[in-house]
Design an enzyme around this catalytic site. Structure first.
Site, PDB file in Angstrom:
ATOM      1  N   SER A  82       0.799  -1.232   0.000  1.00 53.55           N
ATOM      2  CA  SER A  82       0.000   0.000   0.000  1.00 53.55           C
ATOM      3  C   SER A  82       0.827   1.276   0.000  1.00 53.55           C
ATOM      4  CB  SER A  82      -0.948   0.002   1.195  1.00 53.55           C
ATOM      5  OG  SER A  82      -2.018  -0.889   0.972  1.00 53.55           O
ATOM      6  N   LYS A  85       0.141   3.474  -2.868  1.00 47.93           N
ATOM      7  CA  LYS A  85      -0.909   4.496  -2.881  1.00 47.93           C
ATOM      8  C   LYS A  85      -0.342   5.912  -2.939  1.00 47.93           C
ATOM      9  CE  LYS A  85      -4.452   1.801  -0.388  1.00 47.93           C
ATOM     10  NZ  LYS A  85      -3.849   0.457  -0.460  1.00 47.93           N
ATOM     11  N   TYR A 168     -10.298   3.167   5.549  1.00 48.29           N
ATOM     12  CA  TYR A 168      -9.185   2.836   4.661  1.00 48.29           C
ATOM     13  C   TYR A 168      -9.633   1.803   3.632  1.00 48.29           C
ATOM     14  CZ  TYR A 168      -4.334   1.653   3.439  1.00 48.29           C
ATOM     15  OH  TYR A 168      -3.150   1.436   2.785  1.00 48.29           O
ATOM     16  N   GLU A 290       0.044  10.069   5.308  1.00 47.72           N
ATOM     17  CA  GLU A 290      -0.546  10.404   6.598  1.00 47.72           C
ATOM     18  C   GLU A 290       0.485  11.214   7.375  1.00 47.72           C
ATOM     19  OE1 GLU A 290      -1.188   6.397   7.766  1.00 47.72           O
ATOM     20  OE2 GLU A 290      -2.591   6.065   6.106  1.00 47.72           O
ATOM     21  N   LYS A 333       3.806   6.209   5.649  1.00 47.10           N
ATOM     22  CA  LYS A 333       2.880   5.268   5.018  1.00 47.10           C
ATOM     23  C   LYS A 333       3.459   3.872   5.144  1.00 47.10           C
ATOM     24  CE  LYS A 333      -0.869   4.130   2.846  1.00 47.10           C
ATOM     25  NZ  LYS A 333      -0.834   2.825   3.565  1.00 47.10           N
ATOM     26  N   SER A 336       1.950  -3.479   2.736  1.00 48.31           N
ATOM     27  CA  SER A 336       2.134  -4.919   2.938  1.00 48.31           C
ATOM     28  C   SER A 336       1.483  -5.702   1.806  1.00 48.31           C
ATOM     29  CB  SER A 336       1.482  -5.376   4.254  1.00 48.31           C
ATOM     30  OG  SER A 336       1.958  -4.656   5.354  1.00 48.31           O
TER      31      SER A 336
END
Length: 382
Positions: A82, A85, A168, A290, A333, A336
């Protein structure tokens, strides 16, 4: 040549000695934080990369494959899950910066099949910040094709109005990536591999690993210790499909540390991913990244990266422009897949950043704790 060190005039030889001592200190901090993870979590291989005020440091541990025994290097390919992203978010920001779309648009503007559906009430920004109304972490198992996905979105019934809840979601940011590619009139993977990655200076980052790069592609190891690689799925490229190296990921972190050095459109794209849009518990949700105030207590960072943040819905409070302090923030961030674990964190105001890539899905608390220790060590040595 003369230079200044600690207020004293020193020679180039002394500068080199100071640099060597500095590298040794960073190496000791990385070893102390990450080496224990290898045994504790039975990790076959791991790469850690640190940037400190423009100086790069790479550390390889273990093997990329138990069968071949190939050692992990800064050029070993890992699945970043991820963490992909953040590239999707950057590409969406680039599409906006170059006039291809607006993040205020809704998906139906680019996908007529979604017009009039509940998901078309959410903006592209809300898709990218997981606040579209409650899309789940994963598609249901019976969504295996793009046609299945369109049927799923059309039937989707939100459990909160857009912008009020953060949940999420791969289907959420995956749809943002697909819309971005549609707006730019190219395939998403092609846009990343032919446009975005080269513009960022990434030379060994892929969504579809070419045959020539396969020897450097690590094998991941699942909980049963089987050698595995990521499975395909709807919007896998957009949500979790990037494979990259410690060297490339550190370049990406450095682009985020100093976006002013990028071409104008890409600079605006990266800067867009640094804007905080929603307060969610202990963290601020941006587009992809984040964020937290820096220095950040480990407990706060752990709370923001807790499993409940990925698995449960949380109230989201919209932040107005300027509400998030612009001076000192940590961005992070996790990522996995079944056989890999990744983590990135950086602090632009301090010009420090770290990347961890492993061919085991290392527990997130262990990743966060180790990276936080190294970042604090970098801060304290100044």
């Amino acid at each position: 040549m003369l230079g200044l060190l600690g207020g004293c005039i020193v020679t180039r030889h002394a500068q080199a000695a100071a640099s060597a001592a500095d590298s040794a200190d960073i190496g000791a901090a990385v070893d102390g934080a990450f080496r224990p993870l290898l045994r504790a979590h039975v990790i076959p291989g791991m790469a850690v990369a640190v940037t400190d005020n423009g100086k790069r440091h790479f550390f390889g541990y273990g093997v990329a494959s138990r069968d071949t025994g190939a050692p992990v290097t800064q050029d070993t390919l890992f699945e970043i899950g991820s963490l992909s992203k953040t590239f999707t978010a950057t590409l969406a920001g680039y599409a906006q910066a170059t006039g291809r779309l607006s993040l205020a648009d809704t998906p139906g503007r680019y996908l007529p099949i979604l017009r009039g559906s509940a998901i078309d009430r959410a903006s592209l920004l809300q898709l990218g910040t997981y606040t579209a109304g409650g899309l789940p972490l994963q598609f249901p198992d019976d969504v295996t094709t793009l046609a299945d996905a369109w049927a799923y979105y059309r039937k989707f019934s939100p459990d909160a109005p857009p912008g009020q809840q953060r949940r999420y979601s791969n289907p959420s940011i995956g749809l943002l990536g697909h819309v971005t590619a549609r707006a730019m009139q190219r395939d998403f993977a092609e846009l990343c591999e032919a446009e975005l990655f080269p513009r960022l200076g990434l030379k060994r980052s892929f969504i579809h690993v070419p045959h020539a790069a396969l020897p450097g592609y690590a094998w991941g190891y699942d909980q049963a210790d089987r050698a595995v690689r990521v499975n395909p799925g709807v919007f896998d490229a957009e949500a979790y499909g990037v494979k990259s190296t410690a060297a490339d990921m550190l370049r990406f972190v450095e682009a985020n540390l100093r976006p002013r050095l990028l071409e104008p459109g890409l600079r605006r794209a990266v800067e867009q991913t640094h804007v905080g849009h929603y307060q969610v518990g202990e963290m601020v949700q941006g587009l992809g990244w984040e964020q937290y105030p820096w220095p950040t207590a480990l407990a706060r960072l752990m709370a923001g990266n807790a499993s409940t943040m990925a698995l449960e819905p949380h109230p989201a409070r919209r932040l107005e422009p300027g509400q998030v302090p612009q001076d000192s923030r940590l961005f992070n961030k996790t990522g996995s897949t079944n056989g890999f674990g990744a983590y990135a964190a950086f602090v632009p105001a301090r010009s420090i950043g770290i990347i961890m890539l492993a061919n085991r899905n290392v527990p997130v608390p262990a990743r966060v704790t180790a990276a936080h220790a190294v970042l604090r060590a970098l801060e304290e040595k100044r």
